[in-house]
Structure formats: C-alpha cells, structure tokens
Write an enzyme that holds these catalytic residues in place. Structure first.
Site, PDB file in Angstrom:
ATOM      1  N   HIS A 247     -39.575  21.901  16.613  1.00 21.32           N
ATOM      2  CA  HIS A 247     -40.418  21.751  15.417  1.00 21.32           C
ATOM      3  C   HIS A 247     -41.030  20.346  15.333  1.00 21.32           C
ATOM      4  CE1 HIS A 247     -39.054  25.634  13.883  1.00 21.32           C
ATOM      5  NE2 HIS A 247     -37.843  25.284  14.305  1.00 21.32           N
TER       6      HIS A 247
ATOM      7  N   TRP B 206       0.868  -1.169   0.000  1.00 18.04           N
ATOM      8  CA  TRP B 206       0.000   0.000   0.000  1.00 18.04           C
ATOM      9  C   TRP B 206       0.907   1.222   0.000  1.00 18.04           C
ATOM     10  CZ3 TRP B 206      -4.116   2.130  -1.469  1.00 18.04           C
ATOM     11  CH2 TRP B 206      -4.526   3.357  -0.948  1.00 18.04           C
TER      12      TRP B 206
END
Length: 664
Positions: free
Chosen positions: A558, A99
């Site tokens: 709300h 990698w």
C-alpha cells in the site's frame, strides 16, 4: 531494587546530627535503584570501645520516600528529646531503601529487620531469600514470632537463634563473624547483608552472594597530605588512626566520602571492628563450609560517578545494551514463582499491583499510554495482554509507561485519566517521579540508571514487566495455565538468550560498516515484531542520524513497495511465530524487486529465508513469541550504536534530544 548503606566512625568524634545526615544522604544516592520504603538504625547512646554490650539501638522505619523517613525521624526526635549534639567517638549505623517483593510497603516490612523484642540483631538486605519459608517454619517451632511479611526477617532471627544456642552450650564467646557464618550456611538465594548487634557494639559484619556490595575506607589522619602514600594494609589493619567506613550497594553513595573502595566478592564476609577490616571467604565444599582469611586490595575511584559507571565500555549506550541480561534479571527478581508441583503453579507476583488486580480484571478496557520507546514497548506487549486478559467489563484502566516518569505528554494524559475516574497504573524506572507519585499503583521496572539518551535496557525491561502484568491479570484463568507457565519458563531463561544474542556484536559492527554511507533504512515487522521494527528504526534515527522507518509488513503493497530497489537497505524481521509464513512471502516479494535485504531469522533458518543467497541473514535464538521482541531488538540496538560511532556522532547525547521529555 533495594539499596543498603552503612556508616561506621572509629576514633572520630561525630555528632548524632552528622551521623544521621550521612545515613540519609547515603539513601538519597541510592534512590535511583527503586524503592517504596526506607529505614535506619543508630546507637541510642555512647558505649565504651571494649564494652561487651550496649543499649538496644534506635530503629526508624517508614513507608514512602526518604523524605518521609527524615520527617518521621525528626518527629521522633522532637517527641523523645533525643540529643542531636551528642558526640560519638565510635558509632555504627545502617540504612536501607526497600523495593517490596515480599509484603506490602509498610513500616513493619521495611528494613532494618529485627530479631525480635530488644533488637538483639538487625539486618538490612538486598536480594531474595528463596528458602525463607522453610527457615521460618523452623524458627516458629523454636518459639520465634514474626511481625513482617518479608523474606528478610528470618535472617536476624536466625542470628539470634545461633547466638543464644552458642551461649547456652557454654562454649567460649562466639564472635560476630561466627554468628554470620552460621546464618549464611542456612541461606539460599541472592543477597547482600549488613548485620548490626548491641551484643557487638561498634562492629558491623557484611556479606554477599549475588547482590552488589562495596566497602569504602576514609582515613582521617591529621596529616592529610600524606594520605596518598598509605598502603592497603594501613587502611584495613587494626590501628588507632581515626577512620570512617562505608558500606553501600554501589559507588554512588561512596564517592562523595572516599575514593578508596573494596568491591566485596560473592561468599566474602567483611568484619569491621576496632578500626580494622577482616575479610573471610565462605565456601561450600562437599556439603561443608569453612571460612578462610582473604587479603584484598583497595581500588581507587579516580573519576566521577557517571564516568565510573561506564566500566569497560566507551559509551553509556554501549554499556546499557550489554547490561541487558543483568537488567532483565533484576526486573524479574522476586517476581517470578518457579512453581513446585501441582499445588504451586508457575506464576508472577507483582506486589505493587496486588491490591488492584481484581479491579484491573473487571475493567471495560485497558489503555496503554507512552511516548517513543515506551510506546513501542507497550505495542510489543499488547498481543499477549489481549490473549491472557480475556473479556473485561466496567470502567477503564490506564497504564502509563515512561522510563523517567516525567514525560510531559504522558503526564497530561494521566491527569485526564484521573479526572475521568480511570484506575491509573504506572510503569516507570524512576522512583519518586511524577508518574510514580500520581498513579494509583504500579510496577517499577528496576532496570537501573539509564544515562544514555537512547533507551535500550529500559525498553526490554518494560516489555518484560508488561508481559508479567499480562500473566498476573490472566492468573485466574485455568484454560491459559499451560501457556502462562511456558511464558514463565521463557522469562527465567530470557537473560541467557539475550546474553547469547549479544555475541552478534562484531557481526553488527561489520554490517554497520556496510551501511555507513546510506541515507535511509526501512525495517519491516509484523505481529509481535511490528513494535521491534518501530523501535529498531527509532534507535537508528535518533543516534546515527540516518533516516529510518519501521513499517507494518502488511502495509508493504500500500505504498512502501514503491521505494524498493537494489540500493535501499531493507531489514525484515522474520523469526518463527504465527506470522512467519507471511513474512516469508514478504521476503520473496522483495527479492522479486531486487531488494537489498537484511533478514533477522530464528537460529537455523538462514538457508530457508535466503534461498538465493542474495540477502544477509542474522540468526537469533528462538523464545516464546511474546518474548521474541526482547531478543530481536538487541541486534538492532547494536547496529544503531555502531553506525553512530562509525559516522562520528555523539552516541550518548544525540543532536537535539534529551533523556526525559518534560516539556511539550
């Protein structure tokens, strides 16, 4: 990250074809670790057991996946008429999946790395050498030339320098172990290494510091029924019994060959020679280093690989939660530049994006696409990306986030984005997955195999990668340098902070016991921690099967406020950041409605968020605001885990769910 593998057969006739297949299969077992190139080295032809040298080895290196390497080797065999049927009574081969951390994915940067023309010494390496630049300068002054951009290349060249110098001084022949010890004395950083040299035919030397490495031993005695009575000394001592030795980064590549393994410890040097195993300990004391012989016992792998991976934990999810300090370290390894004064500021290096950063910076907008946990990770990272990226222009960049790399909905969006000309970036945990293959560039999170369906360590690693992406994108902006360097410091210390918060395990188990009979849990978050609220609620619902909802705290009035009473448990995330005062207001309003509160706060804030003493406070370490979601999610992961166990549900395979959503 990288994976290393080696295979040595002693007094055992093996065809070159078989040797190649063992090496290739070993690499396939290591694919999950993440890689972008691969390579192997094998012997050219048979050399006598006690020969002092042999022909230079055959080295094959290829960018891309393992099958690309296999095809490349097969093509070379065809071109050179290499005899696959040649039988080796003894042979040492090494292999590697890489990698990229230093240098782009390319054959010249792939392993095995070489000492130079003639391949006197070859090395496969997992880790990062932090002082390679200093070593490289020294070796260049002594006439060595470098072909790769890797940190690894200094290692075989240093081995050759040590070997040549010892021979020039006319002393008695230097042993392979002595060469490696002298090399180790100069190395700084984390590494697991396997050395091969034609000066030492039929030998391998392995050593490690910080990166995992195991030795597997397989006895090939005629009377296989008696194998179970052999002592460790029989397996490790020099004798003429036919044997096979295997070295690997983890058990995945060993268990199909043998269940007798030795876990190599930091500072140990393992020398395979004449059918035996010598183990020496490399220790630095008072500025000097002296090797000492070590006697070690073999371990027996009694279970299948997946079971072995659970270690001391009862469930994969539990294990993966507790692995997060290590998985975060792995995610960041080789990618953070610590800095060194004004000339070298703290920064981030993402090799997979290096060639595309300018394009990303010029994008009209950056769009993140993910599902479930990956969506939440992207949401958690959005504010820091907006802060550091600045104004953007021209076309779109689309970032596709997926642990498996195979999420069906995300793949459909990827196809649409490619068709419409967007630059496509992948962030996945699975090398070779569809997203990894189909995107133009990307970053692997390197969190390691995640087997539990409920994502834990992949989530935190995804956030870290996206924070590093923000740092990389904003690296050309002088005005944000102080902020960026503070974040780099925070990243470097983040594994320790996660390790600290994992100590809340028992406290979260007690909380789970109190909530075991509840039917619902609300989680309020704001700012960076709205994503934490969503992800925490997702963990609770997907494994414990309890209804849970993550809610943006600003939306409380709300609608959600109507649900609040003295019975419904409500978690509020109120760690210190720009939204802290607003979260304090939310807490007060919930108190006024006699809400049953659980408040997550920064260490030392328990009294201020629970002045009336009517809520349960969970204190966590404070970190940089953009990294706080990594710390804050861990207690909620632990809560979800313990709730599931206490409620008697399957932690690792929750009802109706699969690890990868590959269909719509």
């Amino acid at each position: 990250m990288c994976g290393i593998f080696a295979y040595l057969n002693f007094h055992a006739n093996k065809e070159r074809r078989h040797i190649l297949e063992v090496l290739f299969n070993g690499l396939r077992r290591l694919e999950y670790r993440g890689y972008d190139s691969a390579g192997i080295a094998i012997d050219d032809s048979l050399s006598p057991l006690h020969s002092t040298s042999s022909p230079p080895p055959l080295v094959f290196r290829q960018a891309g996946n393992i099958e690309s390497l296999v095809n490349s080797v097969n093509q070379e065999i065809t071109n050179t008429d290499l005899n696959l049927d040649e039988v080796f009574y003894f042979h040492a081969g090494i292999a590697h999946t890489r990698w990229a951390t230093h240098g782009e994915p390319a054959p010249r940067n792939s392993h095995p790395q070489s000492s130079g023309p003639g391949d006197d010494f070859l090395v496969v390496h997992n880790g990062v050498i932090t002082n390679y630049e200093v070593l490289k300068e020294t070796l260049v002054r002594h006439g060595f030339t470098f072909d790769s951009d890797t940190d690894t290349e200094v290692i075989p060249k240093l081995a050759k320098f040590v070997f040549d110098k010892a021979n020039e001084e006319g002393e008695q022949t230097v042993t392979f172990c002595e060469v490696v010890f002298e090399v180790m004395r100069h190395l700084e950083g984390a590494y697991a290494l396997i050395f091969k040299s034609w000066h030492y035919p039929n030998e391998l030397v392995a050593c490690k510091r910080g990166s995992p490495l195991l030795l597997g031993v397989k006895e090939l005695d005629q009377d296989k029924s008696n194998n179970h009575v052999f002592k460790d000394a029989h397996f490790l001592s020099k004798n003429d019994h036919p044997k096979e030795f295997f070295l690997s980064s983890d058990p995945h590549a060993l268990v199909e060959h043998t269940k007798k393994v030795l876990v190599i410890e930091d500072g140990e040097v393992v020398h395979l020679k004449d059918g035996g195993v010598s183990i020496l300990k490399f220790e630095r004391r008072n500025g000097s280093s002296r090797p000492a012989s070590v006697e070690r016992a073999l371990s027996v792998l009694e279970m299948e690989v997946e079971q072995i991976n659970k270690g001391k934990y009862d469930h994969y999810m539990q294990k993966e939660i507790h692995e997060q300090p290590e998985s975060l370290t792995t995610t960041m390894r080789g990618r953070l530049i610590r800095g060194g004064g004004s000339r070298k500021p703290k920064a981030v290096l993402l090799g997979g994006l290096k060639d595309h950063l300018k394009t990303i910076r010029r994008s009209r907008r950056i769009v993140f696409i993910g599902c479930g946990t990956s969506y939440n990770a992207a949401l958690a990272s959005r504010p820091i990306l907006e802060e550091l990226s600045g104004p953007i222009y021209r076309e779109d960049t689309a970032v596709f986030v997926s642990q498996s790399g195979e999420t069906a909905d995300t793949l459909l969006a990827l196809e649409y984005a490619r068709e419409n000309g967007a630059l496509c970036v992948g962030i996945t945990n699975t090398v070779g997955s569809s997203i990894a293959r189909k995107t133009h560039c990307g970053v692997h999170i390197n969190a390691g195999a995640e087997i539990g369906v409920a994502s834990t360590k992949a989530y935190t690693s995804q956030i870290v990668v996206m924070v590093m992406l923000a740092l990389a994108i904003g690296s050309d902006t002088i005005s944000s340098q102080t902020r960026r360097e503070a974040i780099v410091d925070g990243l470097l210390d983040l594994p320790n902070k996660v390790r600290e918060v994992l100590k809340l395990d028992e406290e979260m188990k007690d909380l789970a016991q109190l909530l075991i009979d509840e039917q619902s849990l609300l989680v309020f978050g704001r700012g960076y921690n709205y994503a934490t609220a969503l992800e925490g609620a997702l963990k609770v619902k997907e494994v414990s099967l309890m209804h849970s909802e993550g809610i943006l705290a600003g939306e409380m009035k709300h609608g959600p406020l109507a649900l609040v009473d003295e019975n419904l448990p409500i978690a509020v995330i109120a760690t210190r950041d720009a939204c802290f005062s607003k979260q304090q207001s939310v807490i007060q309003q919930l108190h006024a409605r006699k809400g049953r509160l659980i408040v997550m706060c920064s260490k030392g804030d328990a009294a201020s968020v629970s002045s009336s003493g009517s809520c349960r406070a969970i204190e966590v370490p404070q970190v940089e605001d953009c990294l706080q979601p990594v710390v804050n999610i861990v207690p909620l992961q632990l809560l979800a885990y313990h709730l599931t166990v206490l409620r008697g549900h399957n932690v690792d395979q929750p009802r109706n769910l699969a690890k990868s959503v590959t269909t719509q």
